[in-house]
Each structure stands twice: as C-alpha cells, then as structure tokens.
Write a protein that holds these residues in place. Structure first.
Motif, short mmCIF file in Angstrom:
data_model
loop_
_atom_site.label_atom_id
_atom_site.label_comp_id
_atom_site.label_asym_id
_atom_site.label_seq_id
_atom_site.Cartn_x
_atom_site.Cartn_y
_atom_site.Cartn_z
N SER A 1 30.08 -32.73 20.85
CA SER A 1 31.25 -33.95 20.20
C SER A 1 30.92 -33.93 18.74
O SER A 1 31.30 -34.33 18.30
CB SER A 1 30.16 -34.93 21.64
OG SER A 1 29.08 -35.09 21.25
N LEU A 2 29.87 -33.13 18.47
CA LEU A 2 29.55 -32.88 16.98
C LEU A 2 30.23 -31.88 16.47
O LEU A 2 30.29 -31.81 15.23
CB LEU A 2 27.60 -33.12 16.24
CG LEU A 2 27.23 -34.69 17.39
CD1 LEU A 2 25.58 -34.24 17.18
CD2 LEU A 2 27.70 -35.43 16.35
N ASP B 1 26.72 -29.12 20.80
CA ASP B 1 27.35 -30.11 21.28
C ASP B 1 28.32 -30.23 20.99
O ASP B 1 28.69 -30.53 19.53
CB ASP B 1 26.75 -31.15 20.71
CG ASP B 1 26.67 -32.05 21.60
OD1 ASP B 1 27.65 -32.47 22.06
OD2 ASP B 1 25.84 -33.94 21.31
N ALA C 1 30.40 -38.99 11.81
CA ALA C 1 30.97 -40.22 13.01
C ALA C 1 31.37 -41.28 12.70
O ALA C 1 31.33 -41.19 11.18
CB ALA C 1 29.75 -40.03 13.64
N PRO D 1 33.04 -29.35 16.94
CA PRO D 1 34.11 -28.98 17.73
C PRO D 1 34.34 -27.87 17.86
O PRO D 1 35.48 -27.19 18.27
CB PRO D 1 34.89 -30.15 17.01
CG PRO D 1 34.43 -30.91 15.77
CD PRO D 1 33.61 -30.26 15.85
N ARG E 1 30.81 -32.74 12.87
CA ARG E 1 32.48 -34.31 12.59
C ARG E 1 31.48 -35.08 12.62
O ARG E 1 30.71 -35.74 12.28
CB ARG E 1 32.44 -33.79 13.92
CG ARG E 1 34.13 -35.43 13.82
CD ARG E 1 33.53 -35.51 15.98
NE ARG E 1 35.05 -35.35 16.12
CZ ARG E 1 35.31 -35.15 17.78
NH1 ARG E 1 33.74 -35.52 18.21
NH2 ARG E 1 36.11 -33.67 17.87
#
Ligand code: PLP
Length: 410
Positions: A305-306, A303, A410, A308, A408
C-alpha cells in the motif's frame, strides 16, 4: 553529501568469488596435505572424517555424515526413513528444488504447506492443515537462516508421531530456544554449496542423534555397502553420495571459521536493522526473542500500500546503486515449476504422482495465501560476513533513499 549519487567505495562482496569468500592459508595447507597423502577418497582419508567429527561436536550431536551436496543431504535424510511409495511428506513450497526432488526420487509425494507471509517459513498451523492419514514425515526449511517455530512444530509432530527433517542449508548455527537447528528434529541437513555460510563448492552434511537413522544415512551415502561388517553386502538401493577428501580438506578449514562468520553476519544485520527500523513501507526481518537467526540473506518486506512498485521496482532502483538483490527470492512456488506441475519424473510414467491422493496435488491459490502474499512482498538482500560497516551503511542509506523515492504520497 548527496546519497542519491553516491556509489559504494568498492564492489560489495559477492559469495560467488573471492570478494565474498574467506579461503586462506588453512584451506591451502589442508588441501596440500590431502593431495600429498595420495588419498582422495573419504573411505580411506582423514579429512572428511575430521570434518564430520568437528561438526558433530560443534552442534553437540551424536552423528554427522558428509555427502556430496545439500540436495544429497536431504535425500539421505528421507531415505533413512525408509518410506513406502505414495507416502506423503509435508514440506514448504518456498525452498530450493534440491530439497524437493529427493522426495520424488524416494517415491514419496511432496504435500505443500502454506507459509507465514512474514517469515516465508512453514508453521505448526500450516503443517497441520496439510496432514493426512498418509503423512509420514515433515520437512521444515529455516529460510534465510530464520528458525521455524520449532517448539510448536515439535509438539505437533510428537502428537502425530511424525519425524521432522530440518533443512538447515541456510541456517548454520541458528538456534531456537537455545538448541541448534538441525538437532531439534530427527535429522538435520546442511549444504556447503558455493553460496552458503561456509562452502566446499558443492557438499552437504547430515546430522542425527538416532543410531538407527545414522546407520541408514551412512549406508545411503555409500551404495548401502556395509563397510566394516563381518559379511558386508549392498543392503538396499542407494547411490554414491560421498564427499571427496579435497572437499573435506576445504570444509574442515571452513568449519574453523564458521562461528566467527556467523557472529559477524548477525552483528552486521543488527546494524542494518537499526537503520531500517521505522522506515515507512519497509519491514525488517523478524526478530524472534527465542531464536538466533543467522542471516544467510537479509530479507525485507515491502508494504504494497506504501510501495506499489513492489520488490521488482525496488530492486531495479537498488541495482542502479550497484546493489544486486533478489526480488521475490524465488519467482514462483515449487508447485508451479514444470517438474511438479507437469509431473515430469521417470519417462512418461508420472510416477510417483500416480500414487497420490488427488487432494494432495491441488495447488489452488486460496490454499497458499501466505505463499503468494509473502513472495509478492519480499526483497532479498545478499548478506555476507565480509561486508564492512561502511558497506552496510551504504546499503542502509540506499534502501532508505529508494523507499523515499518510491513511496506513494498519502
Ligand atoms: C541450497 C539449498 C539446498 C540444496 O543444497 P545444494 O547443496 O545446492 O544441493 C536445499 N535446501 C535449501 C533451503 C537450500 O538453500
């Protein structure tokens, strides 16, 4: 125990050498028999014939013909359809070039369908969007051993009266709704190349239930010479794509091990899936309820977004742990390769692209959202029936640790 510094207890099995292949006494015995017989051509020997009969019986299909490669198998399948130059074949841009080159050799135009980014497989929907009045066939590729949604594709093909060629190079004994892939469409093509489920180094097999197609496949492998006919001739343009008895001997022994090898791959994959399910940032391979994937490779999706850093960053970390993966599988879709982008075919002619509808040669990014999304997120883990449970645990722990490192916050 600190997993971060742990290395595998042994090198992971590699399908390019003996660590990841299962050649044994059976292969040697058959090879020895072939050599002692003095007959190495399949037109006179027994092994290629036995391989064909055995494979046909395994799949429950009427006809099976061995040939010299998976690319040759796809070529035979296309040639059997006896298309006209400029006819279109809808296919996937995420596949081996060996599955696309034969389309051009037969004077046909590959028209690329988009794929489902979750499986990287073509779907009925993406195929339908690529159809035109000049479409004459559909090629589906069961990528990584995950069957395409054949019920929907079959329905579409019936409605449009189009034959389906199934590229099963990565999908030996995979099933969809209890039918073996390769037997659902009109023709199935398999590869026995070094890195496939079973191997003869190079080799291929074509299967069909259709008598007329079978006849053309047989002829295409054999320079279109009518063996056994009252007045044989070379009936049409065709190469010599025969498999030799040496390959046939190895292939027959390999076939005897196929079911077990596939079962083992499936079992090991289910163990890895248990480890990885629910790990944030990682999606495990699709688990279709109506299909049996056979895990030529174990492809996960990251993913963005998680994670990068994406597949390349992830692969670099896994490499430090001696796990060699293929980030993005193929680096670019087929239509970005020179042969197609620059239309390098026969001399400077650009034939058969010169026969194509301009629309069929437009490879705009917006048309291939699934392709780019899929390739950007996929990390392909080599899979092998000779992995131990410990190897799988090592791979699992490494992936989990890497995901944790790269995630990443959050
Ligand atoms: C390997 C492969 C081929 C080509 O087979 P070769 O035996 O290498 O010619 C074709 N299609 C797919 C999907 C493959 O994985």
């Amino acid at each position: 125990m600190n997993i971060d510094t742990l290395l595998p207890q042994r090198p992971l099995p590699n399908d390019q050498d003996a660590t990841g292949r299962n050649f044994g006494e059976r292969e040697i015995a058959y090879l020895s028999e072939a050599l002692k017989s003095g007959t190495l051509t399949s037109t006179k020997g027994r092994f290629v014939h036995a391989l064909e009969r055995t494979f046909a019986e395994m799949l429950g299909v009427k006809y099976a013909y061995a040939c010299s490669s998976g690319s040759a198998a796809v070529h035979c399948a296309i040639a059997a359809l006896d298309l006209e130059p400029g006819d279109e074949i809808v296919t996937s841009p995420i596949t081996d070039m060996g599955a696309i080159a034969p389309i051009l050799y037969q004077g046909a135009i590959p028209v690329f369908a988009d794929v489902d980014p979750k499986t990287l497989n073509v779907t009925a929907e993406t195929i339908e969007a690529a159809l035109s009045e000049r479409t004459r066939a559909i090629i589906v590729t069961h990528l990584f051993g995950v069957p395409c949604e054949m019920h929907a594709i079959e329905h579409l093909a019936k409605e449009k009266n189009l034959p389906i060629i199934e590229d099963c190079a990565q999908a030996f004994l995979a099933t969809h709704r209890d039918r073996y892939v390769g037997t659902i469409g009109s023709i199935g093509a398999f590869s026995l190349q070094q890195g496939k489920h079973i191997t003869t180094g190079e080799g291929g097999i074509v299967v069909t239930n259709d008598e007329a197609l079978a006849r053309r496949i047989f002829l295409f492998i054999n320079k279109a010479w009518g063996y056994g006919d009252a007045q044989p001739d070379h009936y049409f343009l065709a190469p010599n794509y025969r498999m030799s008895e040496l390959q046939g001997a190895v292939g027959l022994a390999q076939l005897e091990k196929l079911e077990r090898a596939v079962e083992r791959r499936v079992l090991l994959a289910s163990i890895l899936t248990k480890w990885l399910e629910g790990v944030p940032g990682i999606a495990v391979p699709p688990q279709p309820l109506d299909s049996r994937p056979v895990y030529w490779r174990y492809a996960i999706r990251l993913d963005p977004s998680l994670i990068p850093d994406g597949p390349h960053g992830f692969a670099a970390k896994l490499k430090d742990r001696s796990i060699l993966t293929a980030p993005r599988y193929i680096q670019k879709p087929a239509f970005e390769c020179e042969v197609i982008r620059e239309q390098r075919t026969f001399g400077k002619s650009r034939w058969p692209f010169t026969l194509a509808r301009p629309e069929a040669l437009r490879y705009d990014r917006e048309r291939y959202r699934g392709v780019y999304l899929g390739l950007d997120g996929v990390l392909v883990i080599p899979w092998n029936d000779r992995l131990s449970i410990g190897d799988v645990e090592y791979i699992a722990r490494s992936i989990i640790a890497t995901a944790r490192d790269l995630r990443r916050i959050a």
